[in-house]
Motif scaffolding. Structure first.
Motif, PDB file in Angstrom:
ATOM      1  N   GLY A 224     -18.647  -5.692 -17.739  1.00 53.68           N
ATOM      2  CA  GLY A 224     -18.353  -6.666 -16.922  1.00 53.68           C
ATOM      3  C   GLY A 224     -17.628  -7.923 -18.127  1.00 53.68           C
ATOM      4  N   HIS A 225     -18.613  -7.504 -19.511  1.00 52.00           N
ATOM      5  CA  HIS A 225     -18.252  -8.784 -20.472  1.00 52.00           C
ATOM      6  C   HIS A 225     -16.427  -8.895 -21.035  1.00 52.00           C
ATOM      7  CE1 HIS A 225     -22.544 -10.143 -21.817  1.00 52.00           C
ATOM      8  NE2 HIS A 225     -22.528  -9.534 -19.794  1.00 52.00           N
ATOM      9  N   HIS A 226     -15.903  -9.535 -21.956  1.00 50.46           N
ATOM     10  CA  HIS A 226     -15.018  -9.526 -21.979  1.00 50.46           C
ATOM     11  C   HIS A 226     -14.935  -9.482 -23.444  1.00 50.46           C
ATOM     12  CE1 HIS A 226     -13.232 -11.922 -18.610  1.00 50.46           C
ATOM     13  NE2 HIS A 226     -14.295 -11.537 -18.022  1.00 50.46           N
ATOM     14  N   PHE A 227     -13.629  -8.528 -23.966  1.00 51.40           N
ATOM     15  CA  PHE A 227     -14.164  -7.800 -25.267  1.00 51.40           C
ATOM     16  C   PHE A 227     -12.513  -8.274 -25.686  1.00 51.40           C
ATOM     17  CE2 PHE A 227     -13.086  -4.999 -28.839  1.00 51.40           C
ATOM     18  CZ  PHE A 227     -13.628  -5.043 -29.691  1.00 51.40           C
ATOM     19  N   ASP A 229     -10.031  -7.561 -28.998  1.00 51.31           N
ATOM     20  CA  ASP A 229      -9.478  -7.513 -30.264  1.00 51.31           C
ATOM     21  C   ASP A 229      -8.346  -7.454 -31.203  1.00 51.31           C
ATOM     22  OD1 ASP A 229      -9.876  -5.147 -32.604  1.00 51.31           O
ATOM     23  OD2 ASP A 229     -10.028  -3.382 -31.580  1.00 51.31           O
ATOM     24  N   VAL A 230      -7.885  -8.382 -32.276  1.00 48.70           N
ATOM     25  CA  VAL A 230      -7.299  -9.286 -32.598  1.00 48.70           C
ATOM     26  C   VAL A 230      -6.479  -7.748 -33.372  1.00 48.70           C
ATOM     27  CG1 VAL A 230      -6.794 -11.085 -34.506  1.00 48.70           C
ATOM     28  CG2 VAL A 230      -8.421 -10.935 -32.725  1.00 48.70           C
ATOM     29  N   PHE A 231      -7.170  -7.215 -34.485  1.00 49.47           N
ATOM     30  CA  PHE A 231      -6.347  -6.093 -34.951  1.00 49.47           C
ATOM     31  C   PHE A 231      -6.611  -4.700 -34.156  1.00 49.47           C
ATOM     32  CE2 PHE A 231      -7.172  -9.733 -38.255  1.00 49.47           C
ATOM     33  CZ  PHE A 231      -6.358 -10.579 -37.805  1.00 49.47           C
ATOM     34  N   ALA A 232      -6.271  -4.441 -32.727  1.00 50.34           N
ATOM     35  CA  ALA A 232      -6.357  -3.234 -32.528  1.00 50.34           C
ATOM     36  C   ALA A 232      -6.240  -1.964 -32.580  1.00 50.34           C
ATOM     37  CB  ALA A 232      -6.082  -3.530 -31.181  1.00 50.34           C
ATOM     38  N   GLY A 233      -5.712  -1.760 -33.823  1.00 53.09           N
ATOM     39  CA  GLY A 233      -4.809  -0.659 -34.302  1.00 53.09           C
ATOM     40  C   GLY A 233      -4.879   0.146 -32.691  1.00 53.09           C
ATOM     41  N   VAL A 234      -4.475   1.417 -33.127  1.00 51.19           N
ATOM     42  CA  VAL A 234      -4.792   2.803 -32.147  1.00 51.19           C
ATOM     43  C   VAL A 234      -5.582   3.076 -30.828  1.00 51.19           C
ATOM     44  CG1 VAL A 234      -3.139   4.240 -33.465  1.00 51.19           C
ATOM     45  CG2 VAL A 234      -5.592   4.632 -33.036  1.00 51.19           C
ATOM     46  N   GLY A 235      -6.860   1.499 -31.030  1.00 49.63           N
ATOM     47  CA  GLY A 235      -7.923   1.431 -30.193  1.00 49.63           C
ATOM     48  C   GLY A 235      -9.326   1.820 -30.276  1.00 49.63           C
ATOM     49  N   PHE A 237     -12.341   0.550 -31.252  1.00 48.59           N
ATOM     50  CA  PHE A 237     -12.649  -0.828 -30.896  1.00 48.59           C
ATOM     51  C   PHE A 237     -12.549  -1.113 -28.858  1.00 48.59           C
ATOM     52  CE2 PHE A 237     -13.169  -2.769 -35.095  1.00 48.59           C
ATOM     53  CZ  PHE A 237     -14.935  -2.625 -34.842  1.00 48.59           C
ATOM     54  N   SER A 238     -11.184  -0.800 -28.982  1.00 48.35           N
ATOM     55  CA  SER A 238     -11.294  -1.202 -27.455  1.00 48.35           C
ATOM     56  C   SER A 238     -11.066  -0.274 -26.220  1.00 48.35           C
ATOM     57  CB  SER A 238      -9.043  -2.074 -27.284  1.00 48.35           C
ATOM     58  OG  SER A 238      -9.175  -2.825 -28.106  1.00 48.35           O
ATOM     59  N   ILE A 239     -10.475   0.963 -26.509  1.00 51.94           N
ATOM     60  CA  ILE A 239     -10.679   1.828 -25.860  1.00 51.94           C
ATOM     61  C   ILE A 239     -12.231   2.132 -24.781  1.00 51.94           C
ATOM     62  CG2 ILE A 239     -10.397   4.881 -25.503  1.00 51.94           C
ATOM     63  CD1 ILE A 239      -7.838   2.812 -25.636  1.00 51.94           C
ATOM     64  N   PRO A 240     -12.645   2.824 -26.161  1.00 58.08           N
ATOM     65  CA  PRO A 240     -14.677   3.291 -25.369  1.00 58.08           C
ATOM     66  C   PRO A 240     -15.391   1.119 -24.714  1.00 58.08           C
ATOM     67  CG  PRO A 240     -14.002   2.897 -28.384  1.00 58.08           C
ATOM     68  CD  PRO A 240     -12.273   2.640 -28.060  1.00 58.08           C
ATOM     69  N   ALA A 241     -14.866  -0.081 -25.444  1.00 63.52           N
ATOM     70  CA  ALA A 241     -14.810  -1.075 -24.867  1.00 63.52           C
ATOM     71  C   ALA A 241     -14.769  -0.924 -23.686  1.00 63.52           C
ATOM     72  CB  ALA A 241     -14.234  -2.068 -25.620  1.00 63.52           C
ATOM     73  N   ALA A 242     -13.458  -0.239 -22.932  1.00 66.38           N
ATOM     74  CA  ALA A 242     -12.500  -0.735 -22.146  1.00 66.38           C
ATOM     75  C   ALA A 242     -13.276   0.525 -21.001  1.00 66.38           C
ATOM     76  CB  ALA A 242     -11.248  -0.650 -21.600  1.00 66.38           C
ATOM     77  N   LYS A 243     -13.761   1.544 -21.768  1.00 68.24           N
ATOM     78  CA  LYS A 243     -14.374   3.106 -21.105  1.00 68.24           C
ATOM     79  C   LYS A 243     -15.905   2.247 -20.460  1.00 68.24           C
ATOM     80  CE  LYS A 243     -14.549   7.839 -21.146  1.00 68.24           C
ATOM     81  NZ  LYS A 243     -14.416   8.805 -22.176  1.00 68.24           N
ATOM     82  N   LYS A 244     -15.961   1.507 -21.518  1.00 66.88           N
ATOM     83  CA  LYS A 244     -17.966   0.897 -20.797  1.00 66.88           C
ATOM     84  C   LYS A 244     -17.234  -0.331 -19.836  1.00 66.88           C
ATOM     85  CE  LYS A 244     -22.129   0.401 -23.356  1.00 66.88           C
ATOM     86  NZ  LYS A 244     -22.325  -0.623 -24.709  1.00 66.88           N
ATOM     87  N   GLU A 245     -16.473  -0.045 -18.862  1.00 71.06           N
ATOM     88  CA  GLU A 245     -16.097  -1.204 -17.866  1.00 71.06           C
ATOM     89  C   GLU A 245     -16.179  -2.793 -18.875  1.00 71.06           C
ATOM     90  OE1 GLU A 245     -18.518  -0.162 -15.071  1.00 71.06           O
ATOM     91  OE2 GLU A 245     -17.506   2.020 -14.327  1.00 71.06           O
ATOM     92  N   CYS A 246     -15.454  -3.165 -19.465  1.00 70.86           N
ATOM     93  CA  CYS A 246     -14.931  -4.394 -20.497  1.00 70.86           C
ATOM     94  C   CYS A 246     -14.393  -4.594 -19.723  1.00 70.86           C
ATOM     95  CB  CYS A 246     -15.412  -4.760 -21.802  1.00 70.86           C
ATOM     96  SG  CYS A 246     -17.103  -4.176 -21.930  1.00 70.86           S
ATOM     97  N   ARG A 247     -13.213  -6.451 -19.822  1.00 67.85           N
ATOM     98  CA  ARG A 247     -12.195  -6.370 -19.640  1.00 67.85           C
ATOM     99  C   ARG A 247     -11.901  -6.420 -21.131  1.00 67.85           C
ATOM    100  NH1 ARG A 247      -9.653 -11.727 -16.533  1.00 67.85           N
ATOM    101  NH2 ARG A 247      -7.580 -11.212 -17.754  1.00 67.85           N
ATOM    102  N   VAL A 248     -10.253  -6.016 -21.755  1.00 64.47           N
ATOM    103  CA  VAL A 248     -10.131  -6.021 -22.879  1.00 64.47           C
ATOM    104  C   VAL A 248      -8.651  -6.735 -22.710  1.00 64.47           C
ATOM    105  CG1 VAL A 248      -9.606  -4.548 -25.265  1.00 64.47           C
ATOM    106  CG2 VAL A 248     -11.584  -4.047 -23.602  1.00 64.47           C
ATOM    107  N   LEU A 249      -9.033  -7.005 -24.290  1.00 67.68           N
ATOM    108  CA  LEU A 249      -7.436  -7.776 -24.474  1.00 67.68           C
ATOM    109  C   LEU A 249      -7.178  -7.153 -26.001  1.00 67.68           C
ATOM    110  CD1 LEU A 249      -5.127  -9.822 -23.742  1.00 67.68           C
ATOM    111  CD2 LEU A 249      -6.493 -11.531 -24.610  1.00 67.68           C
ATOM    112  N   ILE A 276      -2.428  -4.798 -23.250  1.00 70.71           N
ATOM    113  CA  ILE A 276      -1.644  -5.382 -24.790  1.00 70.71           C
ATOM    114  C   ILE A 276      -1.006  -6.186 -25.025  1.00 70.71           C
ATOM    115  CG2 ILE A 276      -1.077  -3.347 -26.052  1.00 70.71           C
ATOM    116  CD1 ILE A 276      -2.455  -1.524 -24.592  1.00 70.71           C
ATOM    117  N   CYS A 277      -1.288  -6.306 -26.365  1.00 70.88           N
ATOM    118  CA  CYS A 277      -0.267  -7.377 -26.853  1.00 70.88           C
ATOM    119  C   CYS A 277       0.606  -6.792 -28.101  1.00 70.88           C
ATOM    120  CB  CYS A 277      -0.283  -9.228 -27.146  1.00 70.88           C
ATOM    121  SG  CYS A 277      -1.471 -10.035 -25.758  1.00 70.88           S
TER     122      CYS A 277
END
Length: 428
Positions: A224-227, A229-235, A237-249, A276-277
């Motif tokens: 439920g928290h927000h995450f 990732d400024v330099f995300a690469g292929v993910g 950090f971002s993919i497992p954060a989203a899998k943990k049900e965080c809202r990811v940008l 994704i940006c």
């Protein structure tokens, strides 16, 4: 395992074309002959003294078993005392010649035999799916084809061996590499922290040595928290954060990274949780991240947190100035009940103390960090060069500053000009 150092063939020294036959030779080893019915009684006694070599059976035979023992440990019957209690006598121990060959040697033993004695050996490599990636120093370049063949032989599942031949100088942080052995196939699939990632190693950045750091940060997040990732690469950090049900940008400048990030989000069934940006990091912070932060606060849930990760250690710390005065045009937000964003920014230090990382962050931020959470060692990158994580919260005196410090703007594509330029694929 048996140390084969004394059996390394001297004729292999300086060899640049792999000749596997030079590693074939005879060695004298102790053999224990025992009846098959007594084997289960014997093995616990000699277990730590058995000969353990790759592609060599230590126990063979049917009615009468032959147990090979380590000649470095067992020199005589005195070295296997205890067998008398299971009625094994001294005449059961004999010494005979056996043949060993290239298959029995590990890759580091082969390199030890081949490379110059007075120079540094090849101490490490990275494994990305079926690819083995090395970063060869100049004195090892004459051996590069041999190195490729040995890794193909000795690393299970390896089908491609590459060497980085230039520093990371493109704005997309992919590097020029040469194929040493195997197939020219760079699309790989890797597993990390419960997620599957696909990528083209020739066009995007991936560092398997950072798996523990990725896991460490993701473990600190809560559903439920927000995450961001400024330099995300292929993910990673971002993919497992989203899998943990965080809202990811998530953002990255490299369009190839973005394509793989989208693919990986879909592959891991979290595409609905990630926005994704594809922008320069500075532009992303000034627009998308700023908007996200304001919306996050308007949710009016101070129990939830927003975490910002900036993992471009050769350059990220120079982007911190953009946070100074980021919300100076919206001072009314200060009256809201809200949680302050937590920032993890990564940097390299060449020598010096970890406290220097905080000093550098404050210098680029243009403010003293009043809510400082710590400096953490991440990994050693090269001699006298370490990677650190600086963690702090963006306080109101930073975000609502009237004027940001005047400093030349640094953008993602200026990485080649920075004094902290990445110098190897080990440097993330």
């Amino acid at each position: 395992m048996m140390d084969l150092k004394e059996y390394l063939p001297p004729e292999a020294r300086g060899m640049t074309v792999l000749d596997r036959s030079v590693f074939q030779k005879s060695i004298r080893v102790p053999k224990l002959k025992v009846e098959a019915i007594k084997l289960l009684e014997v093995l616990p006694i000699v277990k730590e003294k058995m000969l353990k070599l790759g592609h060599l059976k230590a126990v063979s035979g049917e009615n009468v078993k032959t147990v090979l023992l380590n000649p470095g440990i067992v020199k005589s019957w005195e070295d296997v005392k205890g067998l008398e209690q299971v009625k094994i006598t001294e005449d059961s121990l004999i010494f005979e010649e056996i043949e060993i060959n290239y298959e029995n040697f590990k890759y580091d033993e082969i390199f030890r035999a081949v490379f110059p004695e007075d120079q540094e050996n090849l101490t490490s490599f990275s494994r990305i799916g079926h690819i083995v990636h090395v970063n060869l120093k100049e004195h090892l370049l004459p051996f590069r084809r041999l190195i490729g063949e040995v890794f193909l032989d000795k690393v299970p599942g390896c089908r491609t061996v590459v060497n980085k031949i230039h520093t990371i100088e493109s704005k997309f942080r992919n590097f020029e590499m040469e194929l040493l052995a195997g197939r020219e196939r760079y699309q790989v699939e890797v597993k990390e922290n419960g997620c599957i990632f696909e990528l083209d190693f020739n066009r995007v950045y991936w560092n398997p040595r950072l798996a523990s750091e990725h896991e460490r940060i993701v473990k600190s997040l809560t559903s439920g928290h927000h995450f961001c990732d400024v330099f995300a690469g292929v993910g990673p950090f971002s993919i497992p954060a989203a899998k943990k049900e965080c809202r990811v940008l998530a953002n990255d400048l490299n369009p190839d990274s973005i394509n793989w990030l989208k693919h990986n989000a879909k592959r891991n069934k979290v595409e609905d949780s990630i926005e994704i940006c594809n922008k320069d990091g500075r532009e992303f912070i000034l627009s998308d991240l700023k908007t996200h932060l304001v919306e996050f606060w308007h949710h009016r849930d101070p129990k939830k947190s927003l975490t910002i990760v900036m993992n471009l250690p050769a350059l990220a710390i120079e982007f911190l100035d953009v946070f100074s005065g980021l919300l100076s045009d919206q001072p009314e937000l200060q009256a809201m009940d809200r949680s302050l964003p937590l920032v993890h920014v990564y940097t390299f230090l060449k020598g010096g103390a970890p406290e220097d990382a905080r000093t550098s962050a404050e210098s680029h931020l243009g403010h003293k960090i009043t809510d400082f959470q710590g400096v953490s060692f991440v990994r050693n990158v090269a001699p006298n060069k370490n990677m650190f994580r600086v963690t702090f919260r963006l306080t109101d005196d930073i975000l609502f500053a009237r004027k940001a410090p005047k400093r030349p703007a640094v953008t993602d594509d200026q990485a080649p000009q920075q004094k902290l330029l990445c110098t190897s694929q080990d440097d993330e």
